[in-house]
Design a protein around this motif. Structure first.
Motif, PDB file in Angstrom:
ATOM      1  N   GLY A  20       0.815  -1.207   0.000  1.00  0.00           N
ATOM      2  CA  GLY A  20       0.000   0.000   0.000  1.00  0.00           C
ATOM      3  C   GLY A  20       0.845   1.252   0.000  1.00  0.00           C
ATOM      4  N   GLN A  21       0.191   2.373   0.235  1.00  0.00           N
ATOM      5  CA  GLN A  21       0.894   3.651   0.259  1.00  0.00           C
ATOM      6  C   GLN A  21       1.882   3.684   1.419  1.00  0.00           C
ATOM      7  OE1 GLN A  21      -1.708   7.029   0.593  1.00  0.00           O
ATOM      8  NE2 GLN A  21      -0.149   8.484  -0.059  1.00  0.00           N
ATOM      9  N   PRO A  22       3.110   4.136   1.189  1.00  0.00           N
ATOM     10  CA  PRO A  22       4.105   4.130   2.273  1.00  0.00           C
ATOM     11  C   PRO A  22       3.765   5.131   3.374  1.00  0.00           C
ATOM     12  CG  PRO A  22       5.001   5.170   0.302  1.00  0.00           C
ATOM     13  CD  PRO A  22       3.690   4.584  -0.090  1.00  0.00           C
ATOM     14  N   LEU A  23       3.770   4.652   4.605  1.00  0.00           N
ATOM     15  CA  LEU A  23       3.556   5.455   5.801  1.00  0.00           C
ATOM     16  C   LEU A  23       4.836   5.368   6.622  1.00  0.00           C
ATOM     17  CD1 LEU A  23       1.685   7.108   7.608  1.00  0.00           C
ATOM     18  CD2 LEU A  23       0.710   4.974   8.467  1.00  0.00           C
ATOM     19  N   ASP A  44      -2.983  -1.296   8.955  1.00  0.00           N
ATOM     20  CA  ASP A  44      -2.525  -2.314   8.015  1.00  0.00           C
ATOM     21  C   ASP A  44      -2.912  -2.039   6.575  1.00  0.00           C
ATOM     22  OD1 ASP A  44      -5.222  -2.752   8.254  1.00  0.00           O
ATOM     23  OD2 ASP A  44      -5.080  -4.838   8.883  1.00  0.00           O
ATOM     24  N   GLY A  45      -3.635  -0.938   6.332  1.00  0.00           N
ATOM     25  CA  GLY A  45      -3.949  -0.583   4.954  1.00  0.00           C
ATOM     26  C   GLY A  45      -2.812   0.135   4.254  1.00  0.00           C
ATOM     27  N   ASP A  89       3.850   7.770  -2.845  1.00  0.00           N
ATOM     28  CA  ASP A  89       3.741   9.106  -2.253  1.00  0.00           C
ATOM     29  C   ASP A  89       3.694   8.952  -0.739  1.00  0.00           C
ATOM     30  OD1 ASP A  89       3.544  10.410  -4.785  1.00  0.00           O
ATOM     31  OD2 ASP A  89       1.463   9.731  -4.909  1.00  0.00           O
ATOM     32  N   PRO A  90       4.813   9.129  -0.047  1.00  0.00           N
ATOM     33  CA  PRO A  90       4.873   8.825   1.382  1.00  0.00           C
ATOM     34  C   PRO A  90       4.048   9.778   2.253  1.00  0.00           C
ATOM     35  CG  PRO A  90       7.061   8.864   0.416  1.00  0.00           C
ATOM     36  CD  PRO A  90       6.133   9.468  -0.582  1.00  0.00           C
ATOM     37  N   GLU A 112       2.639  13.260   0.894  1.00  0.00           N
ATOM     38  CA  GLU A 112       1.176  13.260   0.791  1.00  0.00           C
ATOM     39  C   GLU A 112       0.521  13.949   1.981  1.00  0.00           C
ATOM     40  OE1 GLU A 112      -2.508  12.170  -1.063  1.00  0.00           O
ATOM     41  OE2 GLU A 112      -0.447  12.095  -1.784  1.00  0.00           O
ATOM     42  N   ALA A 113       1.036  13.674   3.183  1.00  0.00           N
ATOM     43  CA  ALA A 113       0.467  14.235   4.410  1.00  0.00           C
ATOM     44  C   ALA A 113       1.468  14.056   5.541  1.00  0.00           C
ATOM     45  CB  ALA A 113      -0.855  13.553   4.762  1.00  0.00           C
TER      46      ALA A 113
END
Length: 263
Positions: A20-23, A44-45, A89-90, A112-113
């Motif tokens: 998924g999107q990198p956090l 977990d998303g 987009d982290p 991203e945020a």
């Protein structure tokens, strides 16, 4: 553990969990990267990217080899290099000093945020009398490393006190590692004591600033001050949660993060 080398300046090391999107999870002063393990399953998303801060287990020189004025700048450059190294987009999620690093990194890097839990920023009235770094350094110089770290725990992690601190520390698995990190925490605190929050933080990304009612008052105030300095910010305060909120109440924090990121 994955690793990649940036533009010849430093080596970036991190763990990556899930798809998924990198956090990107940025830990605080006394907490190693394992601090985030309770939070990651609740988010977990996303693809959890978990680095070690410079001097806290990476191959970089320890912060004790540089000046306090350079510590934050180096950690910001480390995060910016990490953002450029990962695909997608982290999103940056930082706790305490990691939250300050996330915000400063986002002033000059597209993300991203940003989610910041109680950024380590001293309000002016606290900064004028701040002397934790000096007290810790003096104790370390006198060979009292454990006492130095206890001062940090008493002032930042448990400002309301613990009935039997020694007994509590004996049961805390991270205690021996925290003692080993004493010098790093001194430099971190010096950089916090010298940091000046600008009237406006040039962060284009949407930002969520989080705080708890049961942590140190100065960190609650600093969270609000940071929120006020950001152009696109939302502020949420958790009742009955302390400075260790992400590890203490991971489901509560993750739920708020999810709501924010889904908008």
């Amino acid at each position: 553990m994955q690793s990649t080398r940036s533009t010849g300046e430093m080596e970036i090391e991190y763990e990556r969990h899930g798809d998924g999107q990198p956090l990107v999870f940025l830990h605080g002063g006394m907490a190693p990267s394992e601090y985030w393990m309770p939070v990651i399953p609740a988010l977990d998303g996303y693809s959890a990217v978990v680095p070690q801060r410079p001097g806290f287990g990476t191959c970089l020189d320890s912060p004790t080899d540089t000046g306090a004025d350079e510590v934050l700048d180096r950690e910001v450059r480390y995060v910016q290099s990490l953002v450029n190294a990962v695909d997608g987009d982290p999103i940056l999620l930082g706790h305490s000093y990691g939250a300050l690093t996330a915000i400063e990194a986002a002033t000059d890097t597209a993300v991203e945020a940003v989610i910041a839990y109680e950024p380590a920023v001293l309000p002016a009235e606290y900064r004028a009398d701040a002397a934790l770094a000096d007290r810790m350094a003096s104790l370390i110089q006198n060979g009292e490393r454990e006492e130095a770290v206890k001062r940090y725990i008493e002032q930042v992690l448990h400002p309301d006190g613990i009935d039997d601190l020694d007994a509590w520390l004996a049961e805390w698995p991270a205690w021996p590692d925290c003692v080993d990190l004493a010098e790093e925490v001194v430099w971190m605190n010096r950089s916090v004591e010298r940091y000046r929050l600008p009237d406006r933080l040039d962060v284009d990304a949407a930002t969520l600033v989080l705080a708890g009612t049961d942590g140190p008052d100065f960190l609650r105030w600093s969270a609000r001050n940071v929120h006020d300095a950001l152009p696109h910010s939302r502020f949420v305060e958790f009742d009955g949660v302390s400075h260790g909120g992400p590890a203490e109440a991971p489901e509560l924090v993750a739920a708020e993060v999810d709501v924010f990121l889904q908008k």
